[in-house]
Structure formats: C-alpha cells, structure tokens
Motif scaffolding. Structure first.
Motif, PDB file in Angstrom:
ATOM      1  N   SER A  31     -55.188 -43.924 -58.112  1.00  0.00           N
ATOM      2  CA  SER A  31     -54.862 -44.962 -57.137  1.00  0.00           C
ATOM      3  C   SER A  31     -53.727 -44.558 -56.198  1.00  0.00           C
ATOM      4  O   SER A  31     -53.569 -45.169 -55.137  1.00  0.00           O
ATOM      5  N   VAL A  32     -52.941 -43.557 -56.571  1.00  0.00           N
ATOM      6  CA  VAL A  32     -51.797 -43.166 -55.734  1.00  0.00           C
ATOM      7  C   VAL A  32     -51.884 -41.712 -55.276  1.00  0.00           C
ATOM      8  O   VAL A  32     -51.047 -41.267 -54.482  1.00  0.00           O
ATOM      9  N   LYS A  33     -52.871 -40.989 -55.754  1.00  0.00           N
ATOM     10  CA  LYS A  33     -52.996 -39.574 -55.412  1.00  0.00           C
ATOM     11  C   LYS A  33     -53.119 -39.396 -53.910  1.00  0.00           C
ATOM     12  O   LYS A  33     -53.880 -40.106 -53.237  1.00  0.00           O
ATOM     13  N   GLY A  34     -52.339 -38.478 -53.369  1.00  0.00           N
ATOM     14  CA  GLY A  34     -52.353 -38.237 -51.938  1.00  0.00           C
ATOM     15  C   GLY A  34     -51.393 -39.112 -51.161  1.00  0.00           C
ATOM     16  O   GLY A  34     -51.134 -38.867 -49.974  1.00  0.00           O
ATOM     17  N   ARG A  35     -50.846 -40.131 -51.822  1.00  0.00           N
ATOM     18  CA  ARG A  35     -49.907 -41.035 -51.140  1.00  0.00           C
ATOM     19  C   ARG A  35     -48.512 -40.951 -51.747  1.00  0.00           C
ATOM     20  O   ARG A  35     -47.513 -41.121 -51.053  1.00  0.00           O
ATOM     21  N   PHE A  36     -48.434 -40.734 -53.046  1.00  0.00           N
ATOM     22  CA  PHE A  36     -47.156 -40.689 -53.758  1.00  0.00           C
ATOM     23  C   PHE A  36     -46.826 -39.253 -54.138  1.00  0.00           C
ATOM     24  O   PHE A  36     -47.722 -38.453 -54.433  1.00  0.00           O
ATOM     25  N   THR A  37     -45.526 -38.962 -54.169  1.00  0.00           N
ATOM     26  CA  THR A  37     -45.057 -37.647 -54.591  1.00  0.00           C
ATOM     27  C   THR A  37     -43.906 -37.816 -55.576  1.00  0.00           C
ATOM     28  O   THR A  37     -42.910 -38.466 -55.249  1.00  0.00           O
ATOM     29  N   ILE A  38     -44.047 -37.233 -56.743  1.00  0.00           N
ATOM     30  CA  ILE A  38     -42.987 -37.275 -57.750  1.00  0.00           C
ATOM     31  C   ILE A  38     -42.180 -35.985 -57.664  1.00  0.00           C
ATOM     32  O   ILE A  38     -42.732 -34.912 -57.389  1.00  0.00           O
TER      33      ILE A  38
END
Length: 123
Positions: A61-68
């Motif tokens: 759901s967050v892949k490509g939008r969030f970065t840890i």
C-alpha cells in the motif's frame, strides 16, 4: 529506554511529510526499525521496516511512495511519505528490536512500543 515517533500533522492529499523516530537510552545500531500504523477500530498495520541485516521492506500500500531510512549517528530513523492519500490517515508508531530478514514485518517480534504520532490526510 524510549522510542518516540514525531512529525505527524495535517496534510492535503498528494502532499508529503517525514516522520522521525528518536531513540533515547539505547542505540539503534544493529536493530531492526519498524513503522506501523493504526486507525481507530482497525488492527495495527505494518508499513515498512529495515531489518538488522539491512533489508528494507514496504507494504504494498505504500511501496513507491514511502521511504524508510536511518541515521545511526543521530540515533534516529525516518519515514519519508510522499503522494499521501486519505487512507494513509492513522497514528504512526515506530519500534525497534533485533530482527533479521523479513520478520521485521511482524509486530509481535518487537518488544516495546512508544507513543505514536498522528497523520491526518484531508482536503
């Protein structure tokens, strides 16, 4: 010994925000970092994690939008969030423990949890 998530707020859809996770009383070195979120009435949901051996994982759901990321010198981890959506609204929690591989996705493997920070995505 404390982990504190911070940086939440009110953001418009499509906006960006970075959450921080500061550790005090212990070092984050060699620990897995996990980000989870929870909306009232729903189960806690895994968002992203960095394992103790450096693997990085994201929920679909967050892949490509969030970065840890993590900064061991500052003893702090981060969650950069872009292209935010209404459904990203939740209380976000960070946690840490010695966990290897993709097991860092499992909340039951983390021993302690700090207070979360609220993210609200609204127009």
């Amino acid at each position: 010994v404390q982990l504190q998530a911070s940086g939440g707020g009110l953001v418009k859809p499509g906006g960006s925000l970075t959450l921080s996770c500061a550790a005090s009383g212990f070092t984050l070195d060699y620990l897995a970092i996990g980000w989870f979120r929870q909306d009232p009435g729903k189960d806690r949901e895994w968002v992203s994690c960095i394992s103790s051996d450096g693997g990085i994982y994201y929920a679909d759901s967050v892949k490509g939008r969030f970065t840890i990321s993590r900064d061991n010198a500052k003893n702090t981890a981060y969650l950069q969030m872009n292209s935010l959506k209404f459904e990203d609204t939740a209380v976000y929690y960070c946690t840490a423990d010695r966990i290897y591989g993709s097991y860092c996705r499992e909340d039951r493997r983390y021993g302690s949890w700090g207070l979360g920070t609220q993210l609200t995505v609204s127009s």
